[in-house]
Write a protein that holds these residues in place. Structure first.
Motif, PDB file in Angstrom:
ATOM      1  N   ASP A   1      -1.847   6.321   2.022  1.00  0.00           N
ATOM      2  CA  ASP A   1      -1.745   5.220   2.970  1.00  0.00           C
ATOM      3  C   ASP A   1      -1.165   5.748   4.291  1.00  0.00           C
ATOM      4  O   ASP A   1      -0.286   6.602   4.299  1.00  0.00           O
ATOM      5  CB  ASP A   1      -0.841   4.118   2.419  1.00  0.00           C
ATOM      6  CG  ASP A   1      -1.339   3.566   1.094  1.00  0.00           C
ATOM      7  OD1 ASP A   1      -2.562   3.623   0.863  1.00  0.00           O
ATOM      8  OD2 ASP A   1      -0.514   3.079   0.308  1.00  0.00           O
TER       9      ASP A   1
ATOM     10  N   ASP B   1       4.009   0.584  -1.855  1.00  0.00           N
ATOM     11  CA  ASP B   1       2.977   1.607  -1.698  1.00  0.00           C
ATOM     12  C   ASP B   1       2.416   2.074  -3.036  1.00  0.00           C
ATOM     13  O   ASP B   1       1.389   2.721  -3.074  1.00  0.00           O
ATOM     14  CB  ASP B   1       3.530   2.816  -0.949  1.00  0.00           C
ATOM     15  CG  ASP B   1       3.750   2.511   0.526  1.00  0.00           C
ATOM     16  OD1 ASP B   1       4.644   3.132   1.107  1.00  0.00           O
ATOM     17  OD2 ASP B   1       3.042   1.660   1.071  1.00  0.00           O
TER      18      ASP B   1
ATOM     19  N   PHE C   1      -4.593   1.329   4.345  1.00  0.00           N
ATOM     20  CA  PHE C   1      -4.422   1.750   2.960  1.00  0.00           C
ATOM     21  C   PHE C   1      -5.630   2.547   2.491  1.00  0.00           C
ATOM     22  O   PHE C   1      -6.752   2.344   2.961  1.00  0.00           O
ATOM     23  CB  PHE C   1      -4.213   0.528   2.061  1.00  0.00           C
ATOM     24  CG  PHE C   1      -2.980  -0.259   2.409  1.00  0.00           C
ATOM     25  CD1 PHE C   1      -1.735   0.188   2.032  1.00  0.00           C
ATOM     26  CD2 PHE C   1      -3.080  -1.443   3.127  1.00  0.00           C
ATOM     27  CE1 PHE C   1      -0.595  -0.527   2.353  1.00  0.00           C
ATOM     28  CE2 PHE C   1      -1.947  -2.166   3.464  1.00  0.00           C
ATOM     29  CZ  PHE C   1      -0.702  -1.705   3.075  1.00  0.00           C
TER      30      PHE C   1
END
Length: 436
Positions: free
Chosen positions: A12, A63, A36
């Protein structure tokens, strides 16, 4: 062909900055642009009340799940979309008030990435939203951001176009009727027989006249779970050659599982007819692909137009998920893979609920519910794989209560198959056991 993963980002990407001219008074506020690796583009606002929440959310795994856990960042999300659904490519423009400074312009579509507001038609550009961000690290950050976003835009759009071509070509097969006079059609259905019964077994005739007066109704194509012993093509009325194509694919790649299902399907009371079940599964998946309902689980298109892909093409949540598959082999045969996984879910639900033939419609509804939950899960946190569907936790699904006796699905002959063999296969199918 599918754009290979080597050309995709592996992590990401985040670019801090400030969003320009927000609200009635044109105030600026801190924000972060994130791309992302799953192809989601998001602008998150860093306000006083959300800064600590966002910091805590990232520590708790924002994340970890492809960074698409909207609930973790709450109201801090200013704008979000699948990157290929941007109304135009990202641009760098000079600020009017400060010409020596640049701003990255991001054009988000109406509805953003909200699965509930997804419509059958594309929204106009005017209905979207433009977000302008001045990045903290100057020209280098702007160039990196622009290149990454526009590269992802082109890559994902390319994948979506190719997926659309493959899947619409398959859906067109629904409109091609099986013709027992066509040599290719006859060859295909005989191939299905040989894949299941073996090369040494002779396929039955395709008409009553060809079978002769002495042929019994408990013989013929009913052995595979078709409704009519000598007119199996009658079952393909609603799905055309698409169902035959999918049954062949399943039998070719999971022959051991299919042989067990066929054997068990000859017991009408305790099991279900394989071919008829497969045709129902294909029809269910077609509905989900054409669906633009509010949660990916209803069928918004009904009536004659439901059989056609609209002028704006496929836009259902399930289709979008199929465009993001990481493995090329899975992406190339996405629809067929869905059919295989649907059979696994059907069998597992069947065993779990000790279902009988008269419960088929209820169990199929349970399979559809598994798909609905899987679609919602993938929409929120894309895994770019269909394996989570195959390994779906069926305990999350409850079958609907019986309403009344369902219409007969088929009339296969009642013999004494080894039902327990299929129950073992239900679990083995997860790990690929029973295949050849």
């Amino acid at each position: 062909s599918v754009v290979k993963m080597e050309s995709e980002q592996t992590a990401d990407l985040h670019w801090p900055g400030k969003q320009l001219a927000v609200g009635l008074f044109g105030r600026h506020r801190r924000c972060t642009v994130t791309l992302f690796k799953s192809g989601v583009l998001r602008v998150t606002v860093d306000s006083d009340q959300h800064a600590e929440e966002k910091k805590g959310a990232m520590k708790k795994g924002w994340d970890v799940v492809s960074g698409v856990n909207s609930a973790a960042v709450g109201q801090g999300v200013e704008a979000e979309c699948w990157v290929e659904e941007m109304t135009s490519e990202a641009e760098i423009k000079k600020r009017k008030s400060k010409p020596h400074l640049n701003a990255v312009h991001l054009s988000f579509p109406a509805g953003m990435r909200d699965i509930k507001s997804r419509s059958a038609k594309r929204q106009s550009v005017e209905d979207g939203k433009e977000v302008r961000v001045q990045l903290d690290n100057g020209f280098d950050a702007e160039e990196e951001c622009l290149m990454a976003i526009n590269s992802a835009f082109m890559r994902m759009a390319h994948n979506r176009v190719n997926a659309h071509k493959r899947i619409t070509a398959l859906l067109e097969m629904r409109h091609t009727r099986f013709n027992p006079e066509e040599a290719d059609n006859v060859e295909q259905i005989r191939l299905l027989w040989h894949l299941i019964k073996g090369d040494a077994s002779c396929p039955p005739p395709l008409s009553r006249d060809e079978a002769g007066e002495g042929a019994g109704e408990e013989e013929g194509w009913s052995a595979l779970g078709f409704q009519q012993a000598y007119s199996p093509h009658a079952d393909f009325r609603g799905t055309g050659l698409l169902s035959l194509h999918c049954l062949i694919h399943y039998a070719r790649h999971h022959s051991g599982v299919v042989a067990s299902l066929v054997d068990a399907g000859r017991e009408r009371r305790l099991s279900y007819p394989f071919a008829a079940a497969g045709i129902n599964i294909v029809n269910m998946l077609v509905q989900l692909l054409l669906d633009t309902g509010n949660d990916g689980g209803g069928v918004a298109l009904t009536g004659p137009k439901a059989a056609d892909v609209g002028q704006d093409g496929l836009r259902s949540p399930l289709f979008v998920i199929l465009t993001r598959l990481e493995e090329e082999e899975e992406a190339q045969h996405a629809f067929e893979t869905l059919v295989c996984h649907a059979f696994v879910l059907l069998e597992q639900l069947w065993v779990r609920h000790t279902a009988t033939y008269m419960m088929f419609n209820r169990v199929l509804h349970g399979v559809r519910e598994c798909f609905r939950l899987f679609i919602a899960q993938e929409w929120e946190a894309p895994s770019r794989s269909l394996l989570p569907l195959r390994d779906f936790d069926i305990s999350r699904v409850t079958l609907p209560p019986p309403i009344g006796p369902p219409p007969p699905l088929s009339q296969p002959p009642a013999t004494s198959p080894a039902r327990e063999r299929v129950e073992a296969v239900a679990e083995g199918a997860r790990g690929g056991e029973g295949t050849s």
